[in-house]
Scaffold this motif. Structure first.
Motif, PDB file in Angstrom:
ATOM      1  N   ILE A  96      57.672  69.908  30.457  1.00  0.00           N
ATOM      2  CA  ILE A  96      57.045  69.927  29.135  1.00  0.00           C
ATOM      3  C   ILE A  96      58.070  69.370  28.157  1.00  0.00           C
ATOM      4  O   ILE A  96      59.166  69.918  28.017  1.00  0.00           O
ATOM      5  N   SER A  97      57.728  68.275  27.480  1.00  0.00           N
ATOM      6  CA  SER A  97      58.683  67.643  26.566  1.00  0.00           C
ATOM      7  C   SER A  97      58.706  68.322  25.204  1.00  0.00           C
ATOM      8  O   SER A  97      59.749  68.398  24.562  1.00  0.00           O
ATOM      9  N   SER A  98      57.562  68.819  24.742  1.00  0.00           N
ATOM     10  CA  SER A  98      57.496  69.521  23.458  1.00  0.00           C
ATOM     11  C   SER A  98      56.167  70.260  23.376  1.00  0.00           C
ATOM     12  O   SER A  98      55.329  70.147  24.272  1.00  0.00           O
ATOM     13  N   TRP A  99      55.974  70.982  22.293  1.00  0.00           N
ATOM     14  CA  TRP A  99      54.739  71.732  22.066  1.00  0.00           C
ATOM     15  C   TRP A  99      54.080  71.226  20.791  1.00  0.00           C
ATOM     16  O   TRP A  99      54.699  71.215  19.727  1.00  0.00           O
ATOM     17  N   PHE A 142      44.581  65.606  28.622  1.00  0.00           N
ATOM     18  CA  PHE A 142      44.673  64.212  28.198  1.00  0.00           C
ATOM     19  C   PHE A 142      45.908  63.609  28.846  1.00  0.00           C
ATOM     20  O   PHE A 142      46.681  64.298  29.499  1.00  0.00           O
ATOM     21  N   ALA A 143      46.113  62.315  28.678  1.00  0.00           N
ATOM     22  CA  ALA A 143      47.232  61.625  29.326  1.00  0.00           C
ATOM     23  C   ALA A 143      48.583  62.204  28.943  1.00  0.00           C
ATOM     24  O   ALA A 143      49.495  62.264  29.759  1.00  0.00           O
ATOM     25  N   ASP A 144      48.722  62.668  27.682  1.00  0.00           N
ATOM     26  CA  ASP A 144      50.043  63.124  27.223  1.00  0.00           C
ATOM     27  C   ASP A 144      50.103  64.603  26.863  1.00  0.00           C
ATOM     28  O   ASP A 144      51.133  65.095  26.420  1.00  0.00           O
ATOM     29  N   ARG A 145      49.020  65.338  27.030  1.00  0.00           N
ATOM     30  CA  ARG A 145      49.027  66.756  26.683  1.00  0.00           C
ATOM     31  C   ARG A 145      47.903  67.497  27.402  1.00  0.00           C
ATOM     32  O   ARG A 145      46.945  66.895  27.865  1.00  0.00           O
ATOM     33  N   ALA A 146      48.064  68.823  27.452  1.00  0.00           N
ATOM     34  CA  ALA A 146      47.041  69.695  28.025  1.00  0.00           C
ATOM     35  C   ALA A 146      46.778  70.814  27.038  1.00  0.00           C
ATOM     36  O   ALA A 146      47.702  71.318  26.406  1.00  0.00           O
ATOM     37  N   ILE A 147      45.526  71.203  26.902  1.00  0.00           N
ATOM     38  CA  ILE A 147      45.178  72.323  26.040  1.00  0.00           C
ATOM     39  C   ILE A 147      44.887  73.511  26.949  1.00  0.00           C
ATOM     40  O   ILE A 147      44.038  73.438  27.842  1.00  0.00           O
ATOM     41  N   LEU A 148      45.620  74.603  26.733  1.00  0.00           N
ATOM     42  CA  LEU A 148      45.543  75.786  27.584  1.00  0.00           C
ATOM     43  C   LEU A 148      44.605  76.819  26.978  1.00  0.00           C
ATOM     44  O   LEU A 148      44.250  76.748  25.808  1.00  0.00           O
ATOM     45  N   ARG A 182      53.065  69.169  25.320  1.00  0.00           N
ATOM     46  CA  ARG A 182      53.090  67.718  25.495  1.00  0.00           C
ATOM     47  C   ARG A 182      53.757  67.456  26.846  1.00  0.00           C
ATOM     48  O   ARG A 182      54.915  67.785  27.057  1.00  0.00           O
ATOM     49  N   VAL A 183      52.992  66.880  27.750  1.00  0.00           N
ATOM     50  CA  VAL A 183      53.465  66.640  29.109  1.00  0.00           C
ATOM     51  C   VAL A 183      52.734  65.424  29.657  1.00  0.00           C
ATOM     52  O   VAL A 183      51.556  65.232  29.395  1.00  0.00           O
ATOM     53  N   SER A 184      53.432  64.583  30.377  1.00  0.00           N
ATOM     54  CA  SER A 184      52.799  63.394  30.944  1.00  0.00           C
ATOM     55  C   SER A 184      53.335  63.143  32.338  1.00  0.00           C
ATOM     56  O   SER A 184      54.301  63.758  32.768  1.00  0.00           O
ATOM     57  N   GLY A 185      52.702  62.220  33.037  1.00  0.00           N
ATOM     58  CA  GLY A 185      53.155  61.853  34.369  1.00  0.00           C
ATOM     59  C   GLY A 185      52.337  62.415  35.508  1.00  0.00           C
ATOM     60  O   GLY A 185      52.657  62.191  36.670  1.00  0.00           O
ATOM     61  N   PHE A 186      51.282  63.163  35.202  1.00  0.00           N
ATOM     62  CA  PHE A 186      50.436  63.663  36.283  1.00  0.00           C
ATOM     63  C   PHE A 186      49.669  62.499  36.903  1.00  0.00           C
ATOM     64  O   PHE A 186      49.315  61.536  36.221  1.00  0.00           O
ATOM     65  N   SER A 187      49.396  62.589  38.187  1.00  0.00           N
ATOM     66  CA  SER A 187      48.755  61.488  38.911  1.00  0.00           C
ATOM     67  C   SER A 187      47.327  61.226  38.452  1.00  0.00           C
ATOM     68  O   SER A 187      46.837  60.110  38.560  1.00  0.00           O
ATOM     69  N   THR A 188      46.653  62.243  37.954  1.00  0.00           N
ATOM     70  CA  THR A 188      45.286  62.109  37.463  1.00  0.00           C
ATOM     71  C   THR A 188      45.015  63.211  36.454  1.00  0.00           C
ATOM     72  O   THR A 188      45.761  64.194  36.384  1.00  0.00           O
ATOM     73  N   LEU A 189      43.968  63.070  35.675  1.00  0.00           N
ATOM     74  CA  LEU A 189      43.571  64.116  34.738  1.00  0.00           C
ATOM     75  C   LEU A 189      42.847  65.215  35.506  1.00  0.00           C
ATOM     76  O   LEU A 189      42.104  64.944  36.451  1.00  0.00           O
ATOM     77  N   VAL A 190      43.072  66.467  35.095  1.00  0.00           N
ATOM     78  CA  VAL A 190      42.405  67.584  35.768  1.00  0.00           C
ATOM     79  C   VAL A 190      41.127  67.932  35.019  1.00  0.00           C
ATOM     80  O   VAL A 190      40.963  67.613  33.845  1.00  0.00           O
ATOM     81  N   GLN A 191      40.235  68.591  35.720  1.00  0.00           N
ATOM     82  CA  GLN A 191      38.969  69.021  35.151  1.00  0.00           C
ATOM     83  C   GLN A 191      39.177  70.277  34.308  1.00  0.00           C
ATOM     84  O   GLN A 191      40.095  71.061  34.564  1.00  0.00           O
ATOM     85  N   PRO A 192      38.318  70.497  33.314  1.00  0.00           N
ATOM     86  CA  PRO A 192      38.378  71.770  32.586  1.00  0.00           C
ATOM     87  C   PRO A 192      38.231  72.934  33.562  1.00  0.00           C
ATOM     88  O   PRO A 192      37.545  72.837  34.575  1.00  0.00           O
TER      89      PRO A 192
END
Length: 188
Positions: free
Chosen positions: A134-137, A100-106, A144-154
């Motif tokens: 990573i700003s927080s968990w 998502f724009a502000d986070r990634a689920i690993l 919680r991380v933001s600033g990527f140029s685009t969203l990545v695929q699953p």
């Protein structure tokens, strides 16, 4: 033997012999020829030959792993980061479940240490790699991380680096397609 172009001889190929006495005594004479196309400096040819001998003498650890199509563009000479859980004693890489724009689920739980800072490296849809702080968990699987140029695929690849853990860097020696969608990567 390092081949270079001698400007004092109308840029004809010339040979610079570089010998490592310690390796010569241990392994005997083993000739290796390197062509430095466009090199017009004997000193550079000699330094390059010494560098190659030093690498062959001291950097002897290779790894080998199998990868899917996301490694299809890897070629010999590329520098790659390898997150080996046996070396780092912690799993640093895997696949993204969703982004998502502000986070990634690993795809696995990660236990960050208090007081340490971490970065998330994601393989983008075009094959490039972006790294953001990573700003927080949110929880053990969701940084919680933001600033990527685009969203990545699953199922895109990711790697975590930090002030206490750094993946090892290697130079790719060979890439072999062992099956239709499987590549064997051998870096040094």
């Amino acid at each position: 033997l390092v081949k270079w172009n001698d400007p004092d001889d109308f840029y004809r190929p010339s040979t610079e012999v570089v010998i490592n006495p310690e390796m010569l005594e241990r392994y005997g004479w083993r000739e290796k020829t390197i062509n430095l196309n466009g090199c017009t400096s004997r000193g550079l040819a000699h330094r390059y030959g010494k560098w190659v001998l030093d690498i062959e003498q001291h950097e002897t650890e290779t790894v080998e792993y199998a990868a899917a199509l996301d490694h299809a563009t890897v070629k010999p000479g590329d520098i790659i980061a390898v997150a080996d859980p046996r070396k780092a004693a912690v799993r640093l890489g895997g696949r993204v479940v969703s982004h998502f724009a502000d986070r990634a689920i690993l795809d696995y739980d990660f236990a960050p240490k208090a007081g340490e800072t971490y970065q998330l490296m994601l393989v983008m849809p075009d094959g490039s790699v972006e790294k953001k702080n990573i700003s927080s968990w949110v929880d053990a699987r969701t940084p919680r991380v933001s600033g990527f140029s685009t969203l990545v695929q699953p199922n895109s690849g990711f790697m975590i680096t930090g002030s206490d853990i750094v993946p090892r860097q290697y130079r790719v020696l060979s890439v072999d397609e062992t099956a239709e969608t499987t590549f064997k990567i051998t870096p040094l």
